[in-house]
Design an enzyme around this catalytic site. Structure first.
Site, PDB file in Angstrom:
ATOM      1  N   HIS A 101      -2.680   6.915   8.486  1.00 23.85           N
ATOM      2  CA  HIS A 101      -3.321   5.828   8.380  1.00 23.85           C
ATOM      3  C   HIS A 101      -2.176   4.368   8.207  1.00 23.85           C
ATOM      4  O   HIS A 101      -1.291   4.496   8.069  1.00 23.85           O
ATOM      5  CB  HIS A 101      -4.340   5.938   7.073  1.00 23.85           C
ATOM      6  CG  HIS A 101      -3.466   5.698   5.840  1.00 23.85           C
ATOM      7  ND1 HIS A 101      -2.936   6.883   5.495  1.00 23.85           N
ATOM      8  CD2 HIS A 101      -3.589   5.160   4.661  1.00 23.85           C
ATOM      9  CE1 HIS A 101      -2.418   6.624   4.150  1.00 23.85           C
ATOM     10  NE2 HIS A 101      -2.812   5.514   3.628  1.00 23.85           N
ATOM     11  N   HIS A 133       1.561  12.030  -1.414  1.00 24.66           N
ATOM     12  CA  HIS A 133       2.059  11.511  -2.776  1.00 24.66           C
ATOM     13  C   HIS A 133       2.076  12.765  -3.758  1.00 24.66           C
ATOM     14  O   HIS A 133       1.301  13.545  -3.698  1.00 24.66           O
ATOM     15  CB  HIS A 133       1.136  10.369  -3.384  1.00 24.66           C
ATOM     16  CG  HIS A 133       1.019   9.124  -2.581  1.00 24.66           C
ATOM     17  ND1 HIS A 133       2.064   7.966  -2.826  1.00 24.66           N
ATOM     18  CD2 HIS A 133       0.403   8.926  -1.441  1.00 24.66           C
ATOM     19  CE1 HIS A 133       1.637   7.002  -1.974  1.00 24.66           C
ATOM     20  NE2 HIS A 133       0.582   7.455  -1.118  1.00 24.66           N
ATOM     21  N   ASP A 177       2.870   1.926   2.742  1.00 25.36           N
ATOM     22  CA  ASP A 177       3.893   2.914   2.358  1.00 25.36           C
ATOM     23  C   ASP A 177       3.996   4.083   3.333  1.00 25.36           C
ATOM     24  O   ASP A 177       4.592   5.145   3.110  1.00 25.36           O
ATOM     25  CB  ASP A 177       3.589   3.290   0.988  1.00 25.36           C
ATOM     26  CG  ASP A 177       1.855   3.813   0.767  1.00 25.36           C
ATOM     27  OD1 ASP A 177       1.099   3.343   1.436  1.00 25.36           O
ATOM     28  OD2 ASP A 177       1.728   4.889   0.358  1.00 25.36           O
ATOM     29  N   HIS A 202     -10.498   7.012   2.592  1.00 23.92           N
ATOM     30  CA  HIS A 202      -9.459   6.229   2.050  1.00 23.92           C
ATOM     31  C   HIS A 202      -9.107   4.999   2.974  1.00 23.92           C
ATOM     32  O   HIS A 202      -9.082   3.823   2.519  1.00 23.92           O
ATOM     33  CB  HIS A 202      -8.257   6.784   1.979  1.00 23.92           C
ATOM     34  CG  HIS A 202      -6.871   6.257   1.400  1.00 23.92           C
ATOM     35  ND1 HIS A 202      -6.845   5.884   0.318  1.00 23.92           N
ATOM     36  CD2 HIS A 202      -5.790   5.797   2.031  1.00 23.92           C
ATOM     37  CE1 HIS A 202      -5.547   5.339  -0.102  1.00 23.92           C
ATOM     38  NE2 HIS A 202      -4.862   5.250   1.254  1.00 23.92           N
ATOM     39  N   ASP A 258      -3.385  10.276   2.711  1.00 23.63           N
ATOM     40  CA  ASP A 258      -4.084  10.046   1.391  1.00 23.63           C
ATOM     41  C   ASP A 258      -5.373  10.392   1.342  1.00 23.63           C
ATOM     42  O   ASP A 258      -6.392   9.997   0.865  1.00 23.63           O
ATOM     43  CB  ASP A 258      -3.879   8.496   1.201  1.00 23.63           C
ATOM     44  CG  ASP A 258      -2.369   8.204   0.780  1.00 23.63           C
ATOM     45  OD1 ASP A 258      -1.760   9.013   0.821  1.00 23.63           O
ATOM     46  OD2 ASP A 258      -2.329   6.804   0.861  1.00 23.63           O
TER      47      ASP A 258
HETATM   48 FE    FE Z   1      -0.240   5.978   0.415  1.00 21.15          FE
HETATM   49 ZN    ZN Z   2      -2.824   5.097   1.458  1.00 23.64          ZN
END
Ligand code: FE
Ligand code: ZN
Length: 253
Positions: free
Chosen positions: A52, A165, A56, A110, A127
């Site tokens: 996406h 993450h 980050d 997300h 995510d």
């Molecule tokens: Fe992220």
């Molecule tokens: Zn994200």
């Protein structure tokens, strides 16, 4: 096919799928640690997969492709720097150098164009799912995210999940609020504390483990439904209504 985590920023993992010569990079948010890792091992990147558009997950793409002209696969309906191959889900990304094919599916929630990639029993979910948690709903609706998680739940139970993450310990604290008496959660907490004490990633995690511990995958389980209903102050249906309540509860609502 090996999968290695390269930590980026505070809590991101860039997953590198590789052999001794070639590598596929998933969500390279930062270039420097990845280029250093590749150069130290004389491994050449052959493709970039993007889940996406968030910085980050995309911030390192330009610097990597300036040095290595590799194809960049990513959501066709999001702005992805350097993207060469727009995808919408349903495609297969063949990487000949690794003799691998990644099945792509859409996982909106997300973000609206979010994608997941599956190859050889490994899921790269960005995510969408985190161990014992799920992504925040920045763009999509609870119904979209719930359906995306259903897609993940339908994968083979021994699928290994590579989330983007390291949020597991924080997520476990919330999961234990929802299900304080779930023995699988207590076991997962002990295991993850042990790993994190040694600075080892808590990922990948098997879908099996997530099905037993992740409240967002357990919205049809009576105890999870009961906890969400208690928090809402009214009886909720299992499934989507329970998911919606859990997501807003975790967001502090
Ligand atoms: Fe992220
Ligand atoms: Zn994200």
């Amino acid at each position: 096919m090996k999968v290695t985590a390269i930590p980026a920023f505070r809590d991101n993992y860039v997953w590198v799928i590789h052999d001794d010569d070639s590598a596929v990079l998933v969500d390279p948010g930062e270039a420097a640690p990845i280029l250093a890792w590749l150069e130290a091992r004389h491994i050449t990147p052959v493709a970039i997969l993007v889940t996406h558009h968030h910085g980050d997950h995309t911030g390192g793409i330009r610097e990597i492709t300036a040095r290595h002209a590799v194809p960049v696969y990513g959501p066709g309906n999001e702005t992805i720097p350097g993207r060469t191959h727009p995808l919408l889900g349903g495609e297969s990304v063949v990487v000949e150098a690794l003799d691998a094919a990644f099945q792509v599916f859409a996982s909106p929630g997300h973000t609206l164009g979010h994608l997941c990639y599956v190859a050889q029993g490994a899921l790269f979910c960005g995510d969408t799912l985190f161990s014992c948690g799920c992504g925040r709903l920045f763009e999509g609706t609870p119904a979209q995210m719930h359906a995306s998680l259903d897609h993940i739940r339908a994968l083979p139970p021994d699928t290994l999940i590579y989330c983007a993450h390291e949020y597991t310990l924080d997520n476990l604290a919330f999961a234990l609020k929802v299900e304080p008496d779930n023995p699988a959660l207590r076991q997962r907490l002990a295991d993850v504390r042990n790993l994190r004490d040694q600075e080892i990633p808590s990922l990948p995690v098997s879908l099996n483990t997530e099905m037993a511990t992740n409240p967002f995958l357990r919205c049809a389980v009576a105890r999870v439904n009961a906890a969400a209903s208690r928090h809402a102050g009214r009886p909720l249906q299992p499934g989507l209504a329970t998911f919606t309540e859990l997501r807003s509860w975790k967001d502090g609502g």
